[in-house]
Design an enzyme around this catalytic site. Structure first.
Site, PDB file in Angstrom:
ATOM      1  N   TYR A  56      18.421 -36.501  27.614  1.00  0.00           N
ATOM      2  CA  TYR A  56      18.079 -37.786  28.245  1.00  0.00           C
ATOM      3  C   TYR A  56      19.312 -38.691  28.292  1.00  0.00           C
ATOM      4  CZ  TYR A  56      13.412 -36.126  26.866  1.00  0.00           C
ATOM      5  OH  TYR A  56      12.279 -35.381  26.674  1.00  0.00           O
ATOM      6  N   TRP A  61      11.087 -47.559  25.540  1.00  0.00           N
ATOM      7  CA  TRP A  61      10.486 -47.644  24.185  1.00  0.00           C
ATOM      8  C   TRP A  61      11.327 -46.901  23.167  1.00  0.00           C
ATOM      9  CZ3 TRP A  61       5.652 -44.722  22.170  1.00  0.00           C
ATOM     10  CH2 TRP A  61       5.539 -43.440  22.714  1.00  0.00           C
ATOM     11  N   ASP A 116       3.931 -38.380  28.651  1.00  0.00           N
ATOM     12  CA  ASP A 116       3.966 -37.855  30.017  1.00  0.00           C
ATOM     13  C   ASP A 116       2.912 -36.818  30.420  1.00  0.00           C
ATOM     14  OD1 ASP A 116       6.188 -39.361  29.533  1.00  0.00           O
ATOM     15  OD2 ASP A 116       7.620 -37.914  30.302  1.00  0.00           O
ATOM     16  N   TRP A 131       3.523 -33.294  25.013  1.00  0.00           N
ATOM     17  CA  TRP A 131       2.493 -34.247  24.592  1.00  0.00           C
ATOM     18  C   TRP A 131       1.095 -33.617  24.596  1.00  0.00           C
ATOM     19  CZ3 TRP A 131       3.550 -38.759  22.270  1.00  0.00           C
ATOM     20  CH2 TRP A 131       4.834 -39.301  22.436  1.00  0.00           C
ATOM     21  N   GLU A 136      12.681 -33.884  18.503  1.00  0.00           N
ATOM     22  CA  GLU A 136      11.888 -34.754  19.386  1.00  0.00           C
ATOM     23  C   GLU A 136      10.402 -34.656  19.029  1.00  0.00           C
ATOM     24  OE1 GLU A 136      12.477 -33.714  23.483  1.00  0.00           O
ATOM     25  OE2 GLU A 136      11.379 -35.447  24.250  1.00  0.00           O
TER      26      GLU A 136
HETATM   27  C1  2M8 Z   1      10.020 -38.334  27.788  1.00  0.00           C
HETATM   28  O1  2M8 Z   1       9.937 -38.764  29.139  1.00  0.00           O
HETATM   29  C2  2M8 Z   1      10.952 -38.525  30.129  1.00  0.00           C
HETATM   30  C3  2M8 Z   1      10.510 -39.230  31.405  1.00  0.00           C
HETATM   31  O2  2M8 Z   1      10.423 -40.607  31.162  1.00  0.00           O
HETATM   32  C4  2M8 Z   1      11.196 -37.071  30.430  1.00  0.00           C
HETATM   33  O3  2M8 Z   1      10.440 -36.203  29.981  1.00  0.00           O
HETATM   34  O4  2M8 Z   1      12.173 -36.777  31.138  1.00  0.00           O
HETATM   35  C5  2M8 Z   1       8.822 -38.979  27.066  1.00  0.00           C
HETATM   36  O5  2M8 Z   1       8.616 -38.406  25.800  1.00  0.00           O
HETATM   37  C6  2M8 Z   1       9.037 -40.477  26.951  1.00  0.00           C
HETATM   38  O6  2M8 Z   1       8.031 -41.056  26.172  1.00  0.00           O
HETATM   39  C7  2M8 Z   1      10.404 -40.788  26.311  1.00  0.00           C
HETATM   40  O7  2M8 Z   1      10.631 -42.171  26.335  1.00  0.00           O
HETATM   41  C8  2M8 Z   1      11.535 -40.075  27.056  1.00  0.00           C
HETATM   42  C9  2M8 Z   1      12.874 -40.211  26.352  1.00  0.00           C
HETATM   43  O8  2M8 Z   1      12.733 -39.887  24.984  1.00  0.00           O
HETATM   44  O9  2M8 Z   1      11.245 -38.678  27.179  1.00  0.00           O
END
Ligand code: 2M8
Length: 430
Positions: free
Chosen positions: A34, A40, A167, A352, A395
């Site tokens: 990411y 959040w 998600d 999730w 994670e």
């Molecule tokens: C996850 O979400 C992102 C999209 O927003 C992804 O899968 O690419 C989720 O777990 C979300 O809650 C979290 O904020 C994000 C970054 O940790 O990853």
């Protein structure tokens, strides 16, 4: 402030996860998966940083707020740069997606935990100058929810599963079936570093992109009645109710009345009241369009965060401890699972849809604490620290083996560990 024999090691490793993910401007959620600043995640990371470097913690909040839109929304991702190795990145969201300071962002929001984080930071390291700087932005964001995400029943309504933060939770399966097929071709980047079976399916991803396309077509300003995906979200409503209460406290620190924020918090609590399902002993989302039964997920316990003081707390604790649902079982000792083990959609290794998440555990520890169950909060706090001490900073985790899944060296897991070590459960909070 170690509480466990190994907590000094746990502490040191958590600090090093946050340091190694620090881009200089914001702390990335994970090293590779990411590459932007998620909303959040940033709030939880702020709470972690508050224990080690309050100056850096304040900068984390400032960086996120650079992405705030002129209408008040704080987006779910602030990219901070035009090119990132992530899909959907700034180009897909479109040129109009940027904060007032011109930083590229996504165009939807995420669980509003930031006021809660700022309150914790302020209680640990008071700075009214900092509050004067950020409280007006928090107030504008919370008001934006009132104007753009409230439907008739007073719950926060989400228009994309990504807004919930959970998600691919089965809570969204039925609403996602209504979404039309995607029209553009795209290539997923999220399965490059993490095995596909631990991530959302291709069909789910296509639906996510299809919703994005339709939102972009209406300038990211849909009338709720026209949005392709809609859900009255118990989880987001609980987080915002708590955050409104925390924002009220921050207003009061600055000598202003917190009355408006507090009354918004109370309205959310009243809306949650209408989501109680006596048969399940849980709170249940409102499906806006279809009335299919919503799967049994951990979201249904999270209204604890609002500080409940009714007999419902006992039912929620029962669900948390129930081996068939979220609690420890002989073949799956780690808890709470994100979906009830008895639910047909339960998949212990898929994102999730079953795994244990340390950030959810943190929310429940703080929720049990605020709902008059300090001994139960303490047990979950120690359990969560034990999970991370044995298996590392992942994670999410397989509830059967505790094996780490998704991204390694995960920032919010490190951040909540710091907070769980440094702020023991308070016996008197309510
Ligand atoms: C996850 O979400 C992102 C999209 O927003 C992804 O899968 O690419 C989720 O777990 C979300 O809650 C979290 O904020 C994000 C970054 O940790 O990853």
């Amino acid at each position: 402030m170690p509480v466990l024999p190994s907590s000094d090691v746990l502490w040191r490793d958590a600090v090093s996860v946050l340091e190694s993910n620090d881009s200089g401007v914001f702390v990335k959620p994970g090293p590779r998966q990411y590459p932007g600043q998620w909303n959040w995640d940033a709030a939880l990371i702020t709470i972690g940083l508050a224990h080690i470097d309050p100056v850096r913690a304040r900068d984390e909040v400032r960086s996120l707020l650079k992405g705030q839109w002129s209408n008040g929304m704080v987006p779910h991702i602030v990219f901070h740069q035009a090119t990132v190795d992530y899909f959907p990145g700034p180009t897909t969201w479109g040129a109009s997606s940027c904060g007032v300071s011109g930083v590229p962002t996504s165009a939807i929001t995420q669980p509003p935990l930031l006021a809660t984080a700022v309150r914790i930071l302020h209680e640990l390291h008071p700075s009214t100058d900092f509050l004067e700087e950020v409280v007006p932005s928090l107030e504008r964001w919370h008001r934006w929810f009132q104007g753009r995400r409230l439907d008739g029943d007073g719950l926060v309504t989400i228009i994309h599963p990504w807004e919930s933060g959970m998600d691919n939770s089965p809570r969204f399966d039925s609403a996602l079936r209504e979404v039309p097929p995607v029209t553009t071709e795209f290539s997923r980047r999220d399965v490059v570093h993490v095995p596909p079976e631990q991530r959302p399916s291709d069909a789910e991803y296509e639906a996510y992109v299809s919703i994005l396309e339709s939102l972009r077509a209406c300038g990211y300003s849909p009338a709720l009645s026209e949005a392709e995906f809609l859900l009255g979200d118990v989880f987001l409503t609980s987080i915002l109710s708590r955050a409104e209460d925390d924002l009220a406290a921050l207003h009061e620190v600055l000598g202003a009345p917190g009355t408006e924020a507090r009354s918004r918090s109370e309205s959310f609590m009243a809306a949650l009241d209408g989501c109680w399902n006596e048969d399940r002993g849980l709170f249940v989302d409102h499906e806006r369009r279809r009335k299919t039964p919503v799967p049994i997920t951990v979201a249904g316990i999270t209204p604890l965060l609002t500080g409940l003081d009714t007999p419902r707390v006992a039912r929620l604790v029962e669900a948390l401890d129930d081996p068939q649902r979220f609690g420890p079982a002989p073949d799956a000792q780690w808890y709470p699972t994100s979906v009830a083990k008895s639910d047909p959609s339960f998949q212990p290794r898929c994102y999730w849809r079953g795994p244990v998440w340390a950030n959810v555990n943190w929310l429940l520890v703080r929720g049990l604490e605020s709902s008059g169950r300090p001994e139960r909060a303490e047990a979950l706090r120690m359990h969560t620290l034990d999970l991370v001490a044995r298996h590392g900073y992942w994670e999410y985790y397989d509830p059967r083996s505790g094996q780490g899944l998704g991204s390694e060296n995960f920032s919010w897991t490190a951040a909540v560990v710091l907070d769980l070590i440094a702020r023991p459960v308070s016996p008197t909070q309510r």
